[in-house]
Design a protein around this motif. Structure first.
Motif, PDB file in Angstrom:
ATOM      1  N   ASP A 253       0.839  -1.192   0.000  1.00 50.88           N
ATOM      2  CA  ASP A 253       0.000   0.000   0.000  1.00 50.88           C
ATOM      3  C   ASP A 253       0.874   1.242   0.000  1.00 50.88           C
ATOM      4  O   ASP A 253       2.073   1.188   0.304  1.00 50.88           O
ATOM      5  CB  ASP A 253      -0.898   0.020   1.247  1.00 50.88           C
ATOM      6  CG  ASP A 253      -1.929  -1.099   1.263  1.00 50.88           C
ATOM      7  OD1 ASP A 253      -2.152  -1.707   0.204  1.00 50.88           O
ATOM      8  OD2 ASP A 253      -2.490  -1.363   2.347  1.00 50.88           O
ATOM      9  N   SER A 287      -3.610   4.077 -12.059  1.00 45.04           N
ATOM     10  CA  SER A 287      -3.891   3.988 -10.622  1.00 45.04           C
ATOM     11  C   SER A 287      -3.471   5.268  -9.909  1.00 45.04           C
ATOM     12  O   SER A 287      -4.179   5.761  -9.026  1.00 45.04           O
ATOM     13  CB  SER A 287      -3.158   2.788 -10.013  1.00 45.04           C
ATOM     14  OG  SER A 287      -3.647   1.573 -10.536  1.00 45.04           O
ATOM     15  N   ALA A 291      -6.069   7.822  -8.014  1.00 49.14           N
ATOM     16  CA  ALA A 291      -5.894   8.101  -6.591  1.00 49.14           C
ATOM     17  C   ALA A 291      -5.776   9.602  -6.346  1.00 49.14           C
ATOM     18  O   ALA A 291      -6.341  10.135  -5.376  1.00 49.14           O
ATOM     19  CB  ALA A 291      -4.657   7.381  -6.065  1.00 49.14           C
ATOM     20  N   SER A 296      -6.695  10.912  -2.608  1.00 51.09           N
ATOM     21  CA  SER A 296      -6.085   9.940  -1.695  1.00 51.09           C
ATOM     22  C   SER A 296      -4.890   9.264  -2.368  1.00 51.09           C
ATOM     23  O   SER A 296      -4.965   8.095  -2.766  1.00 51.09           O
ATOM     24  CB  SER A 296      -7.114   8.880  -1.281  1.00 51.09           C
ATOM     25  OG  SER A 296      -8.241   9.469  -0.658  1.00 51.09           O
ATOM     26  N   GLU A 298      -2.397   7.993  -1.147  1.00 56.62           N
ATOM     27  CA  GLU A 298      -1.978   6.802  -0.406  1.00 56.62           C
ATOM     28  C   GLU A 298      -2.740   5.549  -0.828  1.00 56.62           C
ATOM     29  O   GLU A 298      -2.349   4.424  -0.503  1.00 56.62           O
ATOM     30  CB  GLU A 298      -2.152   7.015   1.102  1.00 56.62           C
ATOM     31  CG  GLU A 298      -3.581   7.158   1.572  1.00 56.62           C
ATOM     32  CD  GLU A 298      -4.156   8.575   1.416  1.00 56.62           C
ATOM     33  OE1 GLU A 298      -5.281   8.810   1.885  1.00 56.62           O
ATOM     34  OE2 GLU A 298      -3.455   9.438   0.833  1.00 56.62           O
ATOM     35  N   ASP A 299      -3.832   5.716  -1.582  1.00 61.25           N
ATOM     36  CA  ASP A 299      -4.601   4.563  -2.063  1.00 61.25           C
ATOM     37  C   ASP A 299      -4.054   3.985  -3.368  1.00 61.25           C
ATOM     38  O   ASP A 299      -4.532   2.948  -3.840  1.00 61.25           O
ATOM     39  CB  ASP A 299      -6.062   4.964  -2.290  1.00 61.25           C
ATOM     40  CG  ASP A 299      -6.788   5.279  -0.985  1.00 61.25           C
ATOM     41  OD1 ASP A 299      -6.301   4.863   0.086  1.00 61.25           O
ATOM     42  OD2 ASP A 299      -7.839   5.946  -1.057  1.00 61.25           O
ATOM     43  N   ALA A 302      -2.599   0.145  -3.316  1.00 58.84           N
ATOM     44  CA  ALA A 302      -3.603  -0.919  -3.261  1.00 58.84           C
ATOM     45  C   ALA A 302      -4.333  -1.055  -4.594  1.00 58.84           C
ATOM     46  O   ALA A 302      -4.615  -2.171  -5.053  1.00 58.84           O
ATOM     47  CB  ALA A 302      -4.595  -0.639  -2.136  1.00 58.84           C
ATOM     48  N   ALA A 303      -4.628   0.084  -5.231  1.00 55.95           N
ATOM     49  CA  ALA A 303      -5.324   0.045  -6.513  1.00 55.95           C
ATOM     50  C   ALA A 303      -4.448  -0.588  -7.590  1.00 55.95           C
ATOM     51  O   ALA A 303      -4.906  -1.394  -8.402  1.00 55.95           O
ATOM     52  CB  ALA A 303      -5.733   1.460  -6.927  1.00 55.95           C
TER      53      ALA A 303
END
Length: 386
Positions: A253, A287, A291, A296, A298-299, A302-303
């Protein structure tokens, strides 16, 4: 983007196709055009991905190939592939892809990144540059990768590549000949279509405690043994390491993403990496852009992880399995014989080596039959249709 090769340039294109207003900086220690040690094979899957970001013309002017020969000793299969491939020197391919990224709005800067730190404010490079999201696309000796996943112990291969005049009997062909050393170990000759071929030899490296790496002289000796007459007229020899894909791919992440060789995404059966580089690069760019649009950054990790696993997850497991099996020479022979007797098995082997292939029931059954049945000394055939 740290690295402006196929993965980094594709990431820039993916991000800017998602949001043309983004500010994208491409950092690379080299200036373009520059040479890169590689087999230069551009699979059709690469052009499928690049077409989605408007860059499929990077192979314009180069001659497509359809014919493939696989051999180990006297066991051989050759025939047309389902889709054409190209052999384009990385000096040309990478420069064209960088130019596409620049035309889309990316800024290219020559810089060797030495330090990557993740802070509450974003990602800091060398204590001077900062960004909300960074894509590590800086190759096999990545500076970004250790920050995320440490010094991995993934298996590696070593290869040497050069260019030699195309032999008359190899015009219009991609030729792969397996050798006797640690499998997968093979020599190749890929016709570029301009009178020259990309030629080379590579093999699996021993583990840290299992002996020394093969020397340049040994690699060239193996190439000459498997493809006689190749070395004497060869030029531009370059060696390189390949961090091979494993059973499962790691992407933590957070706001730092990995793509291509920096993510240890190299086919463990064939050493092919350009498709993985452009595919995961485009996904990383998308991605990151999404994000940022959602506020975000920081996401993004994960994406990106979810997107890559959706695209390549099953394929990576199948290539890992195929690579483990192919460490046994009898399995290599059985695979070639199965491909010689069944067109669909031939096509499946090509897909496993180039793109998104899987070991289906047909190939698995053919392998099993060839392993258990007696066979003649010589196997020399074109793949037949079922």
């Amino acid at each position: 983007m740290v690295g402006a090769g196929p993965a980094g340039s594709a990431a820039a294109l993916g991000a800017l196709r998602e949001d043309p207003s983004l500010r994208v900086l491409l950092l690379d220690r080299a200036s373009f055009p520059r040479d890169k040690s590689c087999g230069d094979g551009v699979a059709p899957h690469v052009l499928d991905v690049l077409g989605s970001v408007g860059a499929a013309d990077v192979v314009d002017g180069w001659v497509p190939l359809r014919h493939l020969e696989l051999a180990r000793g006297t066991t051989r299969v050759e025939g047309p592939m389902a889709r054409e491939v190209y052999v384009v020197p990385r000096e040309v391919f990478d420069a064209r892809l960088v130019e596409h990224a620049q035309r889309a709005g990316a800024v290219l800067e020559r810089r060797r990144v030495r330090e990557v730190r993740v802070t509450p404010e974003g990602v800091c490079l060398d204590g001077e540059l900062s960004a909300p999201v960074v894509v590590g696309a800086d190759g096999a000796h990545s500076v970004v990768r250790p920050v995320l996943v440490g010094d991995g112990r993934e298996p590696r291969a070593i290869a040497i590549r050069g260019y030699a005049p195309t032999a008359a009997h190899r015009v219009g062909k991609q030729v792969i000949r397996y050798g006797p050393r640690a499998q997968p170990a093979y020599a190749w000759a890929f016709d570029r279509g301009d009178g020259w071929s990309n030629v080379g030899y590579g093999e699996l490296l021993p583990g840290p405690s299992r002996g020394e790496s093969p020397s340049r002289a040994l690699l060239l000796d193996q190439l000459e043994e498997l493809l006689p007459g190749t070395v004497a007229d060869g030029q531009q020899w370059k060696g390189h390491h390949l961090p091979l894909s494993g059973w499962r791919w790691r992407q933590p992440d957070g706001p730092v993403l990995l793509a291509g060789d920096a993510a240890s995404l190299v086919n463990p059966m064939t050493g092919e990496g350009i498709y993985y580089a452009v595919a995961t690069g485009v996904l990383a760019g998308r991605s990151a852009a999404r994000a940022l649009a959602g506020g975000s950054p920081e996401d993004a990790g994960a994406a990106h992880r979810a997107a890559v696993r959706h695209l390549l997850g099953r394929h990576l497991k199948h290539t890992w399995t195929a690579a483990r099996l192919s460490r046994v020479p009898a399995v290599v022979d059985a695979g070639i014989r199965a491909a010689a007797r069944d067109r669909r098995s031939f096509d499946t082997l090509v897909e496993l080596g180039l793109g998104d292939g899987r070991i289906g029931p047909r190939l698995a059954g053919g392998l099993a039959r060839q392993l258990i049945r007696p066979h003649r000394e010589e196997h020399h055939a074109d793949p037949v249709r079922p």
